[in-house]
Design an enzyme around this catalytic site. Structure first.
Site, short mmCIF file in Angstrom:
data_model
loop_
_atom_site.label_atom_id
_atom_site.label_comp_id
_atom_site.label_asym_id
_atom_site.label_seq_id
_atom_site.Cartn_x
_atom_site.Cartn_y
_atom_site.Cartn_z
N ASP A 54 5.91 24.19 -109.39
CA ASP A 54 5.51 22.91 -108.80
C ASP A 54 5.01 21.94 -109.89
O ASP A 54 4.15 22.29 -110.69
CB ASP A 54 4.41 23.17 -107.76
CG ASP A 54 4.14 21.97 -106.87
OD1 ASP A 54 3.87 20.89 -107.42
OD2 ASP A 54 4.22 22.12 -105.64
N ARG A 106 3.06 19.63 -109.78
CA ARG A 106 1.65 19.24 -109.68
C ARG A 106 0.71 20.28 -110.25
O ARG A 106 -0.51 20.11 -110.21
CB ARG A 106 1.29 19.00 -108.20
CG ARG A 106 2.09 17.87 -107.56
CD ARG A 106 1.99 17.90 -106.06
NE ARG A 106 2.62 19.10 -105.49
CZ ARG A 106 2.69 19.36 -104.19
NH1 ARG A 106 2.16 18.53 -103.33
NH2 ARG A 106 3.29 20.46 -103.76
CO CO Z 1 4.28 26.29 -105.33
#
Ligand code: CO
Length: 194
Positions: free
Chosen positions: A44, A46
């Site tokens: 991810d 983020r």
């Molecule tokens: Co994830």
């Protein structure tokens, strides 16, 4: 064809900034890496390993995949663990998941996501192992808890790799940690499964 010039501009600025603060930074780092930590995290965007723990290049050896899964037959992940433990001699392996993980969420759905569903089967297993606990939770609580339980399970998988078992058998100083990151506030939590 776009050549992503803005990324090269960013890079130039970044390198210049570091060089100004420490002119030897890159030349020192080019000679060797000596990280104390292996980070196994989610892909991810983020959840960037170094930034979350505020460490510069050279301090964290990183492996990331969808939903931070450690599969006993995944040669990619196993090679990273072996190199980190046996060559770099890291002292800590950190499995870091995050709340709201799309991979964990997808594993809990019945929809067809294509090829990735084969990967997500490993997380479906986590759900099956913990079905009693999960049954009593609301959908939202269930996803959060599944994100935590997935970390706990992957810590156990790291612990059971031949590389880590051999290292511990040989008295190597090595800890395996399970952490979870909150993308809503940027805060890490230790799940205390070390
Ligand atoms: Co994830």
């Amino acid at each position: 064809m776009k050549n992503l010039q803005h990324l090269f501009d960013n890079n130039m600025e970044w390198a210049k900034d570091i060089h100004e603060k420490n002119p030897d930074f890159f030349s020192d780092l080019s000679k060797q890496q000596n990280p104390e930590y292996l980070w196994i995290g989610c892909s991810d965007s983020r959840v960037p390993a170094n930034q979350i723990v505020n460490l510069p290049p050279g301090e964290v050896f990183v492996h990331r995949n969808i939903a931070n899964v450690v599969v006993h037959s995944d040669l990619n992940c196993l090679s990273v663990i072996q190199y980190a433990v046996e060559v770099l001699k890291v002292k800590h392996i950190i499995v870091c998941g995050h709340y709201g993980c799309g991979g964990v969420k997808a594993s809990m759905e019945d929809d067809d996501h294509g090829l990735i569903d084969n990967w997500l089967c490993h997380i479906k297993d986590v759900e099956r192992f913990n079905v009693n606990e999960l049954e009593s939770l609301s959908d939202c609580e269930k996803l959060d808890r599944m994100c935590e339980l997935n970390v706990v399970e992957q810590v156990s998988n790291v612990r059971n790799t031949s590389v880590v078992r051999n290292a511990l058998r040989n008295g190597v100083e090595l800890s395996v940690h399970g952490w979870i990151y909150n993308i809503n506030n940027g805060i890490l939590k230790d799940l205390d499964v070390c």
